[in-house]
Motif scaffolding. Structure first.
Motif, PDB file in Angstrom:
ATOM      1  N   VAL A 372      50.621  -7.412 -22.451  1.00 39.04           N
ATOM      2  CA  VAL A 372      50.052  -7.684 -23.777  1.00 39.04           C
ATOM      3  C   VAL A 372      50.564  -9.015 -24.319  1.00 39.04           C
ATOM      4  N   LEU A 373      51.851  -9.266 -24.169  1.00 39.03           N
ATOM      5  CA  LEU A 373      52.391 -10.534 -24.667  1.00 39.03           C
ATOM      6  C   LEU A 373      51.885 -11.713 -23.856  1.00 39.03           C
ATOM      7  N   LEU A 374      51.623 -11.512 -22.567  1.00 44.44           N
ATOM      8  CA  LEU A 374      50.986 -12.566 -21.777  1.00 44.44           C
ATOM      9  C   LEU A 374      49.591 -12.861 -22.319  1.00 44.44           C
ATOM     10  N   ALA A 375      48.866 -11.815 -22.683  1.00 44.44           N
ATOM     11  CA  ALA A 375      47.542 -12.010 -23.271  1.00 44.44           C
ATOM     12  C   ALA A 375      47.641 -12.705 -24.622  1.00 44.44           C
ATOM     13  N   VAL A 376      48.672 -12.380 -25.412  1.00 42.73           N
ATOM     14  CA  VAL A 376      48.864 -13.054 -26.701  1.00 42.73           C
ATOM     15  C   VAL A 376      49.117 -14.549 -26.493  1.00 42.73           C
ATOM     16  N   SER A 377      49.965 -14.881 -25.522  1.00 38.40           N
ATOM     17  CA  SER A 377      50.232 -16.286 -25.229  1.00 38.40           C
ATOM     18  C   SER A 377      48.958 -16.999 -24.798  1.00 38.40           C
ATOM     19  N   ARG A 378      48.130 -16.316 -24.019  1.00 37.53           N
ATOM     20  CA  ARG A 378      46.852 -16.916 -23.602  1.00 37.53           C
ATOM     21  C   ARG A 378      45.943 -17.135 -24.807  1.00 37.53           C
ATOM     22  N   ALA A 379      45.937 -16.202 -25.730  1.00 34.96           N
ATOM     23  CA  ALA A 379      45.093 -16.338 -26.912  1.00 34.96           C
ATOM     24  C   ALA A 379      45.591 -17.464 -27.820  1.00 34.96           C
ATOM     25  N   ILE A 380      46.907 -17.581 -27.965  1.00 29.63           N
ATOM     26  CA  ILE A 380      47.463 -18.624 -28.830  1.00 29.63           C
ATOM     27  C   ILE A 380      47.137 -20.006 -28.297  1.00 29.63           C
ATOM     28  N   GLY A 381      47.113 -20.171 -26.988  1.00 29.78           N
ATOM     29  CA  GLY A 381      46.872 -21.483 -26.406  1.00 29.78           C
ATOM     30  C   GLY A 381      45.419 -21.836 -26.195  1.00 29.78           C
ATOM     31  N   GLU A 382      44.489 -20.976 -26.546  1.00 29.14           N
ATOM     32  CA  GLU A 382      43.070 -21.258 -26.322  1.00 29.14           C
ATOM     33  C   GLU A 382      42.558 -22.320 -27.297  1.00 29.14           C
ATOM     34  N   THR A 383      41.717 -23.208 -26.809  1.00 30.68           N
ATOM     35  CA  THR A 383      41.197 -24.311 -27.627  1.00 30.68           C
ATOM     36  C   THR A 383      39.679 -24.338 -27.673  1.00 30.68           C
ATOM     37  N   MET A 384      39.025 -24.311 -26.507  1.00 24.78           N
ATOM     38  CA  MET A 384      37.588 -24.551 -26.447  1.00 24.78           C
ATOM     39  C   MET A 384      36.792 -23.498 -27.216  1.00 24.78           C
ATOM     40  N   ILE A 385      37.165 -22.246 -27.079  1.00 25.66           N
ATOM     41  CA  ILE A 385      36.432 -21.196 -27.792  1.00 25.66           C
ATOM     42  C   ILE A 385      36.559 -21.390 -29.298  1.00 25.66           C
ATOM     43  N   VAL A 386      37.750 -21.758 -29.750  1.00 25.11           N
ATOM     44  CA  VAL A 386      37.962 -21.937 -31.187  1.00 25.11           C
ATOM     45  C   VAL A 386      37.152 -23.113 -31.704  1.00 25.11           C
ATOM     46  N   VAL A 387      37.121 -24.210 -30.962  1.00 21.75           N
ATOM     47  CA  VAL A 387      36.358 -25.382 -31.392  1.00 21.75           C
ATOM     48  C   VAL A 387      34.887 -25.034 -31.561  1.00 21.75           C
ATOM     49  N   MET A 388      34.335 -24.279 -30.616  1.00 18.85           N
ATOM     50  CA  MET A 388      32.893 -24.012 -30.622  1.00 18.85           C
ATOM     51  C   MET A 388      32.522 -22.798 -31.476  1.00 18.85           C
ATOM     52  N   ALA A 389      33.472 -21.860 -31.678  1.00 20.97           N
ATOM     53  CA  ALA A 389      33.107 -20.615 -32.346  1.00 20.97           C
ATOM     54  C   ALA A 389      33.728 -20.432 -33.714  1.00 20.97           C
ATOM     55  N   ALA A 390      34.823 -21.145 -34.017  1.00 21.34           N
ATOM     56  CA  ALA A 390      35.498 -20.953 -35.304  1.00 21.34           C
ATOM     57  C   ALA A 390      35.486 -22.184 -36.177  1.00 21.34           C
ATOM     58  N   GLY A 391      35.143 -23.324 -35.637  1.00 18.36           N
ATOM     59  CA  GLY A 391      35.096 -24.538 -36.438  1.00 18.36           C
ATOM     60  C   GLY A 391      36.426 -25.265 -36.460  1.00 18.36           C
ATOM     61  N   ILE A 392      36.519 -26.278 -37.331  1.00 19.69           N
ATOM     62  CA  ILE A 392      37.727 -27.106 -37.408  1.00 19.69           C
ATOM     63  C   ILE A 392      38.299 -27.135 -38.827  1.00 19.69           C
ATOM     64  N   ALA A 393      37.823 -26.251 -39.684  1.00 23.41           N
ATOM     65  CA  ALA A 393      38.297 -26.238 -41.072  1.00 23.41           C
ATOM     66  C   ALA A 393      39.612 -25.477 -41.164  1.00 23.41           C
ATOM     67  N   ALA A 394      40.643 -26.135 -41.691  1.00 20.15           N
ATOM     68  CA  ALA A 394      41.957 -25.500 -41.861  1.00 20.15           C
ATOM     69  C   ALA A 394      41.993 -24.803 -43.217  1.00 20.15           C
ATOM     70  N   LYS A 395      41.948 -23.462 -43.195  1.00 20.54           N
ATOM     71  CA  LYS A 395      41.894 -22.694 -44.429  1.00 20.54           C
ATOM     72  C   LYS A 395      42.902 -21.555 -44.393  1.00 20.54           C
ATOM     73  N   LEU A 396      43.353 -21.176 -45.582  1.00 18.54           N
ATOM     74  CA  LEU A 396      44.163 -19.968 -45.748  1.00 18.54           C
ATOM     75  C   LEU A 396      43.251 -18.883 -46.311  1.00 18.54           C
ATOM     76  N   THR A 397      42.784 -18.006 -45.457  1.00 20.17           N
ATOM     77  CA  THR A 397      41.837 -16.983 -45.890  1.00 20.17           C
ATOM     78  C   THR A 397      42.077 -15.699 -45.118  1.00 20.17           C
ATOM     79  N   LEU A 398      41.792 -14.578 -45.770  1.00 17.04           N
ATOM     80  CA  LEU A 398      41.834 -13.274 -45.120  1.00 17.04           C
ATOM     81  C   LEU A 398      40.442 -12.790 -44.728  1.00 17.04           C
TER      82      LEU A 398
END
Length: 459
Positions: A372-398
């Protein structure tokens, strides 16, 4: 002569040394292996090491040092007024010379001194290549001859070969450690440079991310480099991804290891592992073109304002991507639990589900936590999916339906552009990288703690 061809000759001489050493050991023993201290292959390996190791060390040193020497010779051959140029203009001249050497196209008229320097560089490089070939191959031949002369029935060839193998393993370990130390030091030095421009408290506790690229260099404004929005975006998306990956992956592992038929397991497990081989850009494109619009349309149908690029979209797609990290590793770990524990539970009257819950899962817990922690490390280091699916806006939101971004995305964006390397807008990427490294290190330390804590109960 190219270094590749020289390396091939050295390897052939190494093979020849192995044959020569083996045959010479048998010859000196009169064909009776009982009179030899070691087995004949060890004598061959002994001669092969003498033929290869010194020559390969010289080859590596030559490949590293030669470009610097050639560059120094070319620089010293330039006219004094050219060497006195500013660093940026001198670099342009050296680039022009390098293009001439490599046969690339150049822009504008090429000065005569540049053509002369290019011809001199070619001449020096050719001479150095032949000198390297002669020295390296000669050293390999000398090593082969010296090693063969030392062959005798009483030679402790096995001890020498095993000692060389031990030092080789130590060297490989040292390279891995020194590479890590070098990466950390390079990030640390640039981070300290960044903190000389931006106070550390503004970086670690800042709530606003606004690097102000347009303002950099105009009015002296360095922007705001608050880490909290980026760190929260990283944690938020990773949390959504784990909420998807851990239940599906863990339940899949339990089914495949405890309930599934062998035929089903043989087909389903490889199909799950295929997900790990899909490029992340494909996941990102799927999220951008399919899943994001789907969530937006479904949200609009029920009266919710869902952005097509949101934390939910990136988290769900990332969770699907890291399912194999959880399922495959957990499946192997559960299968490694001794069958005797299951048999003892069944003998006490426990059902299969009770055995899995009270015996198998506690025994496999350290490995499952590691996966599980290996998967967490993989998720923390992901870039391409975040760029294309989450955007680049730095926000504090729930709000999972809103756009956020992560640390890795901003590392890429800060290092892309025409800003000076010494500007805070660029140096902040190293501070972000060092922070991400520290977070991953803490996760690994926590994983080791969990493994050691629970492993003692089942040894």
């Amino acid at each position: 002569m190219s270094s590749t061809l020289v390396l091939a000759v050295v390897l052939l001489m190494m093979l020849a040394g192995f044959v020569v050493g083996r045959q010479r050991a048998l010859a000196t023993a009169g064909g009776h292996t009982r009179t030899l201290h070691s087995r004949p292959p060890y004598y061959g390996s002994y001669v092969a090491l003498w033929a290869a190791v010194p020559a390969l060390v010289l080859l590596v040193l030559w490949v590293v040092v030669e470009p610097m020497v050639v560059d120094m010779v070319v620089r010293n051959s330039l006219p004094d007024d050219v060497r006195a140029l500013p660093p940026d203009k001198l670099s342009l001249v050296l680039t022009t010379i390098d293009n001439l050497v490599r046969g690339r196209a150049t822009v504008g008229d090429v000065p005569a001194y540049a053509k002369e320097a290019a011809a001199r560089q070619q001449s020096v490089h050719a001479t150095a290549s032949w000198a390297m070939a002669v020295l390296v191959i000669g050293l390999a031949a000398i090593g082969l001859f010296f090693g063969a002369r030392r062959i005798a029935p009483t030679l402790r060839a096995r001890n020498h070969v095993e000692r060389a193998a031990t030092w080789g393993l130590v060297g490989c370990s040292a390279i891995a450690i020194l590479t890590t130390v070098g990466i950390v030091c390079s990030m640390l030095f640039e981070t300290l440079h960044f903190f000389s421009m931006v106070p550390p408290q503004d970086f670690f506790f800042g709530l606003v991310w606004d690097p102000r690229f347009s303002a950099a260099g105009r009015d002296g404004s360095a922007g705001q480099f608050g880490l909290i929005p980026l760190l929260w975006g990283t944690v938020f998306i990773s949390l959504i991804a784990m909420l998807v990956a851990v239940p599906i992956g863990l339940l899949s592992a339990i089914y495949l290891s405890e309930y599934a038929h062998k035929v089903v397991r043989a087909w389903v497990k490889p199909l799950l592992e295929i997900l790990a081989g899909i490029p992340t850009v494909v996941y990102g494109f799927f999220a951008l073109s399919t899943l994001g619009p789907l969530f937006r349309d479904v949200g609009a149908a029920v009266g919710l304002d869902v952005s097509a690029t949101s934390a939910l979209t990136a988290g769900v797609v990332m969770g699907v991507m890291i399912i194999p990290f959880v399922s495959s590793l957990s499946d192997d770990i559960i299968n490694a639990v001794p069958q005797s524990l299951r048999d003892g539970s069944y003998a006490l009257g426990a059902t299969q589900s009770e055995t899995i819950k009270r015996v198998v899962m506690p025994a496999a817990l350290p490995g499952i936590v590691g996966s599980v922690l290996l998967a967490v490390s993989r998720a923390i280091g992901e870039t391409m999916i975040v760029v294309m699916a989450a955007g680049i806006a730095a926000k504090l939101t729930l709000n999972p339906f809103d756009s956020v971004t992560t640390v890795t995305v901003k590392i890429v964006s800060q290092l892309t552009g025409d800003l000076e390397f010494n500007s805070p807008q660029t140096l902040v990427a190293f501070a972000l990288g060092l922070t991400l490294f520290a977070v991953t290190l803490l996760l690994n330390i926590y994983a080791l703690h969990i493994v050691r804590k629970y492993r003692e109960q089942y040894d």
